[in-house]
Design a protein around this motif. Sequence first.
Motif, PDB file in Angstrom:
ATOM      1  N   GLN A 181       0.083   2.971  15.214  1.00  0.00           N
ATOM      2  CA  GLN A 181      -0.818   2.785  14.078  1.00  0.00           C
ATOM      3  C   GLN A 181      -0.086   2.912  12.751  1.00  0.00           C
ATOM      4  O   GLN A 181      -0.346   2.162  11.804  1.00  0.00           O
ATOM      5  N   ARG A 182       0.850   3.855  12.670  1.00  0.00           N
ATOM      6  CA  ARG A 182       1.608   4.024  11.422  1.00  0.00           C
ATOM      7  C   ARG A 182       2.471   2.792  11.144  1.00  0.00           C
ATOM      8  O   ARG A 182       2.479   2.275  10.017  1.00  0.00           O
ATOM      9  N   VAL A 183       3.172   2.308  12.167  1.00  0.00           N
ATOM     10  CA  VAL A 183       4.054   1.163  11.967  1.00  0.00           C
ATOM     11  C   VAL A 183       3.246  -0.101  11.680  1.00  0.00           C
ATOM     12  O   VAL A 183       3.631  -0.924  10.831  1.00  0.00           O
ATOM     13  N   LEU A 184       2.111  -0.269  12.369  1.00  0.00           N
ATOM     14  CA  LEU A 184       1.255  -1.424  12.098  1.00  0.00           C
ATOM     15  C   LEU A 184       0.803  -1.448  10.643  1.00  0.00           C
ATOM     16  O   LEU A 184       0.832  -2.492   9.980  1.00  0.00           O
ATOM     17  N   ARG A 185       0.393  -0.296  10.134  1.00  0.00           N
ATOM     18  CA  ARG A 185      -0.079  -0.226   8.748  1.00  0.00           C
ATOM     19  C   ARG A 185       1.048  -0.565   7.778  1.00  0.00           C
ATOM     20  O   ARG A 185       0.860  -1.353   6.833  1.00  0.00           O
ATOM     21  N   GLU A 186       2.235  -0.001   8.001  1.00  0.00           N
ATOM     22  CA  GLU A 186       3.379  -0.292   7.136  1.00  0.00           C
ATOM     23  C   GLU A 186       3.710  -1.781   7.159  1.00  0.00           C
ATOM     24  O   GLU A 186       3.955  -2.393   6.112  1.00  0.00           O
TER      25      GLU A 186
END
Length: 262
Positions: A181-186
């Motif tokens: 989720q963190r990498v997707l958002r970035e």
Amino acid sequence: MLSAKSLFQEILDHDESFRLFCSIAASGESQGGWENGRIATLLPPSCRDLAPKAARHGADEDKHGRIFNALLKRRCLSPVDVPPDTDYTMLLEQHGIGLGHEQLRGEAPLTEQDVVVYLAHSRVTEQRASEQMELLRRHFGSDPDIGRAVRMISDDEDNHLAYCHEELLRLARAGHGPVIQRVLRECALAEIRVYRDVSLAVTAHMGRILAWPRAKVAVLAAGIHAVYAYERLGGWRRMVSLTMPERRDALGGPAVPAPEFA
């Protein structure tokens, strides 16, 4: 009246604008083909089951590059150098999104974290590709010159997006959910900025080739900024959601060969 169809038609009808359009598309697809091929080779032992799918992904992207070059050849046109400000793939890399070319040129195996980054980056960029090809398919899917190519590439992009959803969900179940989720958002927040900048650059280049009036270029630029505002306010969230796709194991078989363009 300005519309997506009329703008694309204008670009397709003019040799020089068509030449630039296909050159940009072919370059991006070929880069994606090389990247996925290298990823398939460098996958860690724990993710080797992904290798045939990553290789198929790369083969599809490479095929798309050949299709765009074939469309040029059919009109007796040769590719042109891609202006740096329109190079979507390389601009994403410069923003630190995805796996860098320097890493992919090496021989060190990827880590599971790298695989998450690869799939998250692909999930975001394939969302964009799927939407763009759906737009072209809606307006030009029956076109006698480019319709067959548009339909094939659109189907492939939908398969790539389904593959990313399915594999990211599998990794989330394995405990990588928070990182995904963190990498997707970035990735999504960087991608919408790059897409805005590339869209503005392509519009400027096409405007010069087609001698568009300043007012027309200004209206198109305003529309691009409006899309970015929508995406920045929340539209980016469509790029980070994960749902099990209807197309399961979408890259589980061999790549479909490119059609012949006489």
